[in-house]
Design an enzyme around this catalytic site. Sequence first.
Site, short mmCIF file in Angstrom:
data_model
loop_
_atom_site.label_atom_id
_atom_site.label_comp_id
_atom_site.label_asym_id
_atom_site.label_seq_id
_atom_site.Cartn_x
_atom_site.Cartn_y
_atom_site.Cartn_z
N CYS A 2 0.85 -1.18 0.00
CA CYS A 2 0.00 0.00 0.00
C CYS A 2 0.89 1.23 0.00
O CYS A 2 2.10 1.13 0.15
CB CYS A 2 -0.86 -0.01 1.25
SG CYS A 2 -1.71 -1.58 1.46
N ARG A 27 0.99 1.87 -6.03
CA ARG A 27 1.22 0.84 -5.02
C ARG A 27 -0.06 0.10 -4.63
O ARG A 27 -0.01 -0.93 -3.95
CB ARG A 27 1.81 1.47 -3.75
CG ARG A 27 3.13 2.17 -3.99
CD ARG A 27 3.61 2.82 -2.71
NE ARG A 27 4.08 1.83 -1.78
CZ ARG A 27 5.34 1.48 -1.61
NH1 ARG A 27 6.28 2.08 -2.32
NH2 ARG A 27 5.69 0.57 -0.74
N TRP A 74 -3.89 -1.90 -1.22
CA TRP A 74 -3.97 -3.12 -2.04
C TRP A 74 -4.31 -4.21 -1.04
O TRP A 74 -3.48 -4.57 -0.20
CB TRP A 74 -2.63 -3.37 -2.73
CG TRP A 74 -2.67 -4.58 -3.62
CD1 TRP A 74 -3.11 -4.63 -4.91
CD2 TRP A 74 -2.24 -5.90 -3.29
NE1 TRP A 74 -2.99 -5.90 -5.40
CE2 TRP A 74 -2.46 -6.71 -4.43
CE3 TRP A 74 -1.70 -6.50 -2.16
CZ2 TRP A 74 -2.15 -8.06 -4.47
CZ3 TRP A 74 -1.40 -7.86 -2.19
CH2 TRP A 74 -1.62 -8.62 -3.34
N ASN A 98 1.37 -0.55 5.77
CA ASN A 98 1.72 -1.31 4.58
C ASN A 98 2.41 -2.58 5.05
O ASN A 98 3.37 -2.51 5.81
CB ASN A 98 2.67 -0.48 3.69
CG ASN A 98 3.21 -1.28 2.54
OD1 ASN A 98 2.56 -2.20 2.06
ND2 ASN A 98 4.41 -0.93 2.09
N GLY A 99 1.93 -3.74 4.61
CA GLY A 99 2.54 -5.00 5.03
C GLY A 99 1.48 -5.95 5.57
O GLY A 99 0.28 -5.77 5.32
N GLU A 478 6.48 -13.93 -21.20
CA GLU A 478 6.19 -12.52 -20.97
C GLU A 478 4.93 -12.09 -21.75
O GLU A 478 4.09 -11.37 -21.22
CB GLU A 478 7.42 -11.67 -21.36
CG GLU A 478 7.25 -10.18 -21.28
CD GLU A 478 6.90 -9.64 -19.89
OE1 GLU A 478 6.96 -10.41 -18.91
OE2 GLU A 478 6.54 -8.45 -19.81
N LYS A 482 1.51 -10.63 -20.04
CA LYS A 482 0.91 -9.33 -20.40
C LYS A 482 -0.57 -9.51 -20.72
O LYS A 482 -1.40 -8.71 -20.31
CB LYS A 482 1.62 -8.71 -21.62
CG LYS A 482 3.00 -8.14 -21.38
CD LYS A 482 3.05 -6.84 -20.62
CE LYS A 482 3.27 -7.09 -19.16
NZ LYS A 482 4.66 -7.17 -18.70
N GLU A 485 -2.61 -10.23 -17.47
CA GLU A 485 -2.82 -9.14 -16.51
C GLU A 485 -3.63 -7.99 -17.10
O GLU A 485 -4.29 -7.27 -16.36
CB GLU A 485 -1.50 -8.67 -15.88
CG GLU A 485 -0.55 -7.92 -16.75
CD GLU A 485 0.68 -7.44 -15.95
OE1 GLU A 485 1.73 -7.30 -16.57
OE2 GLU A 485 0.58 -7.18 -14.74
N HIS A 501 4.13 -32.87 -25.02
CA HIS A 501 4.21 -33.58 -23.73
C HIS A 501 3.00 -33.27 -22.84
O HIS A 501 3.04 -33.52 -21.64
CB HIS A 501 5.50 -33.22 -23.01
CG HIS A 501 6.71 -33.60 -23.80
ND1 HIS A 501 7.06 -34.91 -24.04
CD2 HIS A 501 7.62 -32.84 -24.47
CE1 HIS A 501 8.14 -34.95 -24.80
NE2 HIS A 501 8.49 -33.70 -25.08
N LYS A 601 1.45 -1.75 -8.78
CA LYS A 601 2.73 -1.60 -9.47
C LYS A 601 3.89 -2.12 -8.63
O LYS A 601 4.81 -2.73 -9.14
CB LYS A 601 2.92 -0.12 -9.82
CG LYS A 601 4.16 0.19 -10.61
CD LYS A 601 4.04 -0.29 -12.04
CE LYS A 601 5.29 -0.04 -12.85
NZ LYS A 601 5.35 -0.99 -13.99
O1 M6R Z 1 9.22 -3.83 -9.49
P1 M6R Z 1 9.59 -5.24 -9.90
O2 M6R Z 1 10.25 -5.27 -11.24
O3 M6R Z 1 10.37 -5.97 -8.87
O4 M6R Z 1 8.19 -5.99 -10.06
C1 M6R Z 1 8.14 -7.36 -10.30
C2 M6R Z 1 6.77 -7.78 -10.75
O5 M6R Z 1 5.84 -7.52 -9.75
C3 M6R Z 1 6.33 -7.08 -12.04
O6 M6R Z 1 7.24 -7.28 -13.06
C4 M6R Z 1 4.95 -7.60 -12.48
O7 M6R Z 1 5.05 -8.93 -12.86
C5 M6R Z 1 4.39 -6.73 -13.60
N1 M6R Z 1 3.07 -6.29 -13.27
C6 M6R Z 1 4.30 -7.43 -14.90
O8 M6R Z 1 3.81 -6.59 -15.90
#
Ligand code: M6R
Length: 606
Positions: A2, A27, A74, A98-99, A478, A482, A485, A501, A601
């Site tokens: 958060c 955050r 969050w 936060n935590g 990757e 994308k 998410e 497999h 983020k």
């Molecule tokens: O800030 P970071 O690069 O450590 O974050 C790692 C992941 O949380 C981040 O890459 C996440 O997977 C993204 N939302 C992907 O788009």
Amino acid sequence: MCGIIGIISTNEVSSRIVNSLKKLEYRGYDSAGIATLVDGNINEVKCEGRVDILEKDILKFNLKGDIGIGHVRWATHGKPSKINAHPHSSEQVSVVHNGIIENSTILKKFLEKKGYVFKSQTDTEVIAHLVTDYLKKNSLKNTIIKVLKKLHGSFALGVIFKDRDDLMVGARRGSPLAVGYGPNENYLGSDSYALKSMTNKISYLEDGEFCIIKKDQIEFFEGNGVKINKKVMNLSKEDIHYDKGDYKYFMEKEIDEQPSTINDCINEYVDRYNNQINIYNFPWKINSFQSIVLIGCGTAYHSCLVAKYWLEQNTNLDVSIDIASEFRYRKVRFKKDCLYVFVSQSGETADTYAALELCKKNKMKTCAVVNVVESSIARDADLVLPIYCGQEIGVASTKAFLGQMLVLYILSIKISFDQKFITKKDYQSKIKNLLSLSNSAKKTLKLDHKLLNIGKVFAHAKGCMFLGRGYSFPIALEGALKLKELAYVHAEGYPAGEMKHGPLALIEEGMPVVVIAPRDDHYKKTMSNMQEVIARGAKVLLITNKNKDEVVSENIWEQIEVDKLNDELIPFLVTIPLQKLAFYSALEKGYDIDKPRNLAKSVTVE
Ligand code: M6R
């Protein structure tokens, strides 16, 4: 994960708290809240949803006060709702957190027996009641010491107290917390970014520390109450006003910025005049390590996975990669001759940070590849290699992924040359190729028009697959991440050779499948795997690179061709259409592209 902000001042604080909360929404953004002291009493305004809603409520409520705390959430304990939004207050105190408080259930039972009534389902509310309880028999400072001892888990806390408009308290264990120094006012923030518009003078709390913040003074303490001195750091002055410009979404802008972020990063590491790579602060002799471990989460982990191929190809190092949340809890055999590299855009990801701390505890050599150079991971690693891609706001990481790969590639060819694994001629030819990457990325962005319509098909698919071999396998992962998410479509990334497999059973008539097959050593094999999925009904989008020959395959639904570059650089180019594909799929569904559901983020919880 958060966001926290606190301000103690001689002027009203609520509008500035709201402005900082807007910056902190990266955050968490499922609910927001603020508490201030008015005539010594705690006043709260909270809402479910974004800070924009909170702002309107604050105006309605006409919230006054010269001291206050704010929070964007969050959700961890308790669903996103107004009642679960922070701050959590008793009559005596108000807390933002936060935590995660791991022993909150036990503490709650203990407090309920004493007659405390809980309003929310959060773990945080126990802190408010615990502080209230200890304050009955203890001084404020002793209360904090005792409460911190009672709490298990990770936290960054901001606390204000009824009738104490002269101070607020900050405390940290596990989750980062910064304080800022202003003119006749001081601040508390979950990171320096939230404070940058108000001050460039910052200190960070270390694990287990707390602080008492007054308008004209900040005192720092170890957990046992022993006073300590703190270094004040000067942040770079620029509070880059990073906005969307003519774009509707940050993600769209961040994708399009990639040619220039690639250039900026190359300019920092490549001496174009002498055709060499400069990593000036590299603190070790190249022969002092025989192996390298790359660690990250999510997209950052995928960049590690691509780097494994580069490092194995170009150096004689033994290369391993790890997901931070796994690494930190395994029985790792630490090796003195190993370099541990932590990759993180934010530099605050809890699991990656914990993995770094574990390596530091074991006296290992550590290197951070980060975007935020003031972050916890950057501050604690022996060597920091910034990715120089500028602020990334979209929750889905795009330009930072390219930046992470770029720095890891640069590191791999630097090690390669220093190890004499490649000749000077090969080294310089790799650098020369690198210099053309930005231009090819620019051309790749122009392949946009097709992807808009392709995205419409992926958006409505029940599920889809992303396949690749070699460097293209992590890129497939990757691409799938994308799409998941952003468009909330079930997507799997697979090594193309693995389909037979098991996963081949998932292929059915009309299922969209992305095949990433540049004309590298794997091309022919991947083409065969592609035909195997086409034969079972898949609609294939092929992403390859230009070549004089036609694509030697049939029945492909759609095809995108990026520039022909040195094979090692193809991962950068084939990533861009996948970012666009996810973007257009989410656009088709009208989803919140910059803030996808359930995510944040910066992931500062485990
Ligand atoms: O800030 P970071 O690069 O450590 O974050 C790692 C992941 O949380 C981040 O890459 C996440 O997977 C993204 N939302 C992907 O788009």
